[in-house]
Design a protein around this motif. Sequence first.
Motif, PDB file in Angstrom:
ATOM      1  N   MET A   1      32.575  23.566  21.928  1.00  0.00           N
ATOM      2  CA  MET A   1      31.917  24.829  22.124  1.00  0.00           C
ATOM      3  C   MET A   1      31.294  24.863  23.522  1.00  0.00           C
ATOM      4  O   MET A   1      30.747  23.875  24.002  1.00  0.00           O
ATOM      5  CB  MET A   1      30.882  25.018  21.014  1.00  0.00           C
ATOM      6  N   ALA A   2      31.339  25.987  24.149  1.00  0.00           N
ATOM      7  CA  ALA A   2      30.857  26.128  25.530  1.00  0.00           C
ATOM      8  C   ALA A   2      29.359  25.877  25.655  1.00  0.00           C
ATOM      9  O   ALA A   2      28.911  25.223  26.604  1.00  0.00           O
ATOM     10  CB  ALA A   2      31.207  27.513  26.063  1.00  0.00           C
ATOM     11  N   LEU A   3      28.562  26.357  24.712  1.00  0.00           N
ATOM     12  CA  LEU A   3      27.113  26.143  24.783  1.00  0.00           C
ATOM     13  C   LEU A   3      26.748  24.675  24.599  1.00  0.00           C
ATOM     14  O   LEU A   3      25.824  24.177  25.237  1.00  0.00           O
ATOM     15  CB  LEU A   3      26.384  27.000  23.747  1.00  0.00           C
ATOM     16  N   GLN A   4      27.481  24.012  23.753  1.00  0.00           N
ATOM     17  CA  GLN A   4      27.240  22.586  23.552  1.00  0.00           C
ATOM     18  C   GLN A   4      27.508  21.821  24.848  1.00  0.00           C
ATOM     19  O   GLN A   4      26.703  20.985  25.263  1.00  0.00           O
ATOM     20  CB  GLN A   4      28.119  22.057  22.432  1.00  0.00           C
ATOM     21  N   ALA A   5      28.620  22.115  25.497  1.00  0.00           N
ATOM     22  CA  ALA A   5      28.946  21.472  26.772  1.00  0.00           C
ATOM     23  C   ALA A   5      27.903  21.812  27.830  1.00  0.00           C
ATOM     24  O   ALA A   5      27.477  20.946  28.601  1.00  0.00           O
ATOM     25  CB  ALA A   5      30.342  21.900  27.234  1.00  0.00           C
ATOM     26  N   TYR A   6      27.481  23.068  27.848  1.00  0.00           N
ATOM     27  CA  TYR A   6      26.458  23.505  28.804  1.00  0.00           C
ATOM     28  C   TYR A   6      25.152  22.740  28.587  1.00  0.00           C
ATOM     29  O   TYR A   6      24.552  22.228  29.534  1.00  0.00           O
ATOM     30  CB  TYR A   6      26.221  25.017  28.663  1.00  0.00           C
ATOM     31  N   LEU A   7      24.718  22.629  27.333  1.00  0.00           N
ATOM     32  CA  LEU A   7      23.471  21.930  27.043  1.00  0.00           C
ATOM     33  C   LEU A   7      23.588  20.438  27.353  1.00  0.00           C
ATOM     34  O   LEU A   7      22.650  19.832  27.872  1.00  0.00           O
ATOM     35  CB  LEU A   7      23.055  22.158  25.589  1.00  0.00           C
ATOM     36  N   ASN A   8      24.737  19.842  27.076  1.00  0.00           N
ATOM     37  CA  ASN A   8      24.954  18.443  27.455  1.00  0.00           C
ATOM     38  C   ASN A   8      24.853  18.258  28.963  1.00  0.00           C
ATOM     39  O   ASN A   8      24.278  17.278  29.442  1.00  0.00           O
ATOM     40  CB  ASN A   8      26.310  17.946  26.948  1.00  0.00           C
ATOM     41  N   ASP A   9      25.410  19.200  29.720  1.00  0.00           N
ATOM     42  CA  ASP A   9      25.314  19.137  31.180  1.00  0.00           C
ATOM     43  C   ASP A   9      23.863  19.243  31.642  1.00  0.00           C
ATOM     44  O   ASP A   9      23.448  18.563  32.575  1.00  0.00           O
ATOM     45  CB  ASP A   9      26.152  20.238  31.835  1.00  0.00           C
ATOM     46  N   ARG A  10      23.093  20.129  30.998  1.00  0.00           N
ATOM     47  CA  ARG A  10      21.680  20.274  31.372  1.00  0.00           C
ATOM     48  C   ARG A  10      20.904  19.002  31.035  1.00  0.00           C
ATOM     49  O   ARG A  10      19.990  18.617  31.748  1.00  0.00           O
ATOM     50  CB  ARG A  10      21.033  21.468  30.656  1.00  0.00           C
ATOM     51  N   TYR A  11      21.293  18.349  29.951  1.00  0.00           N
ATOM     52  CA  TYR A  11      20.654  17.090  29.572  1.00  0.00           C
ATOM     53  C   TYR A  11      20.964  16.005  30.619  1.00  0.00           C
ATOM     54  O   TYR A  11      20.073  15.262  31.022  1.00  0.00           O
ATOM     55  CB  TYR A  11      21.114  16.674  28.178  1.00  0.00           C
ATOM     56  N   GLU A  12      22.199  15.958  31.068  1.00  0.00           N
ATOM     57  CA  GLU A  12      22.545  15.019  32.142  1.00  0.00           C
ATOM     58  C   GLU A  12      21.773  15.349  33.410  1.00  0.00           C
ATOM     59  O   GLU A  12      21.292  14.448  34.108  1.00  0.00           O
ATOM     60  CB  GLU A  12      24.052  15.037  32.410  1.00  0.00           C
TER      61      GLU A  12
END
Length: 162
Positions: A1-12
């Motif tokens: 899911m795009a939001l999941q990937a986005y949030l993972n990127d923000r976490y990184e």
Amino acid sequence: MALQAYLNDRYEDLRDELIPQYLWACNLPVDHDTVLSLGNQTEFKVFFKKPVNDSQDRWHLVANELENSEERFMAVLTALRRFQTELHVCVTLSAVNIEQGGFARLRLLSQALKRTREQAVLKEYDGVKHLCKFLWSLHTGWSFVDGDTNTDHVSESIRHSF
């Protein structure tokens, strides 16, 4: 899911923003390779548990600097606040997996971020100590319940929430 990937990127991004603050707190140079290697939980633990004198390790230097440097302290709190905001936006925009506890996981993470920031702002020893415990768990997989789990609890929460 795009939001999941986005949030993972923000976490990184959060971890990449915090690690230089810790290095500066230890009076160490910041370079890309060091920041990248410290993204690994084991490397992080080994690096910051290295003794600097008879009674302190590098993580103690980080705690002392967070207590004594308004600039360093505010940089860490700002990074945590930014990630908490991103978390709220993603939860609002998504269909979080409510049936399997996804919403509860992200809500608990958000509450932990908020509580940590609020206690740290008191700027007393216990507030900074709580902040450092939270930051340590963020980077090392330490759990106050299970001890050293070698699990990235934030990534796991994100992965199971969407």
